[in-house]
Design a protein around this motif. Structure first.
Motif, short mmCIF file in Angstrom:
data_model
loop_
_atom_site.label_atom_id
_atom_site.label_comp_id
_atom_site.label_asym_id
_atom_site.label_seq_id
_atom_site.Cartn_x
_atom_site.Cartn_y
_atom_site.Cartn_z
N MET A 1 0.83 -1.21 0.00
CA MET A 1 0.00 0.00 0.00
C MET A 1 0.86 1.26 0.00
O MET A 1 0.56 2.22 -0.71
N VAL A 2 1.94 1.26 0.77
CA VAL A 2 2.84 2.43 0.81
C VAL A 2 3.50 2.62 -0.55
O VAL A 2 3.59 3.74 -1.06
N VAL A 3 3.95 1.54 -1.17
CA VAL A 3 4.59 1.64 -2.48
C VAL A 3 3.59 2.16 -3.52
O VAL A 3 3.94 3.00 -4.36
N VAL A 4 2.35 1.70 -3.46
CA VAL A 4 1.33 2.17 -4.40
C VAL A 4 1.09 3.67 -4.23
O VAL A 4 0.99 4.42 -5.20
N VAL A 5 1.00 4.13 -2.99
CA VAL A 5 0.79 5.56 -2.74
C VAL A 5 1.97 6.38 -3.25
O VAL A 5 1.80 7.41 -3.92
N ILE A 6 3.18 5.92 -2.96
CA ILE A 6 4.38 6.65 -3.41
C ILE A 6 4.43 6.71 -4.94
O ILE A 6 4.69 7.77 -5.52
N LEU A 7 4.20 5.59 -5.59
CA LEU A 7 4.23 5.58 -7.05
C LEU A 7 3.11 6.43 -7.64
O LEU A 7 3.31 7.09 -8.67
N SER A 8 1.94 6.43 -7.01
CA SER A 8 0.85 7.28 -7.49
C SER A 8 1.22 8.75 -7.40
O SER A 8 0.96 9.53 -8.33
N LEU A 9 1.81 9.15 -6.27
CA LEU A 9 2.25 10.54 -6.13
C LEU A 9 3.33 10.89 -7.14
O LEU A 9 3.31 11.97 -7.73
#
Length: 129
Positions: free
Chosen positions: A99-107
């Motif tokens: 979930m953290v990786v998905v948020v970082i990549l989305s940003l």
């Protein structure tokens, strides 16, 4: 890993073909009966359909195809016992990391989109005016 490299089975004989055709006929008959008896209540129709499917599966299980299917399921169950399943904590930690990786990549992708929009739409396209 299974030690069997090559399986030597007798080819399907004519009787197996007859059994498979009969199973197919029973399966189709169950489906046709399900739609033919549309005025029956739901349980009666489902019972007719289930009887056709169960009869077809039972007949198919006595063919070479059915025996190889049972052997495949048996070996799959044996291999499944060898699997090391993650604990609850490992699963939760892995999920949080994803979930953290998905948020970082989305940003990051959003930032790249904003920068490209700013460069292309606001600067490059206005050079010709």
């Amino acid at each position: 890993m299974n030690a069997k490299v090559e399986k030597t089975e007798a080819p399907n004989n004519g009787f197996d073909v007859v059994k498979l055709v009969l199973a197919g006929v029973l399966f189709v008959a169950g489906m046709v009966a399900y739609y033919y008896f549309a005025d029956w209540n739901g349980w009666g129709r489902i019972g007719v359909l289930s009887a056709g499917v169960i009869a077809a599966v039972a007949i198919t299980s006595f063919t070479g195809f059915g025996r190889s299917g049972r052997e495949y399921l048996s070996e799959s169950r044996f291999e499944l016992r060898k699997v090391v399943w993650p604990t609850r904590d490992e699963t939760i930690r892995t999920t949080l990391v994803i979930m953290v990786v998905v948020v970082i990549l989305s940003l990051l992708l959003g930032l790249i989109d904003v920068i490209l929009k700013w460069v292309v739409l606001d600067h490059l396209l206005k050079l010709g005016h």
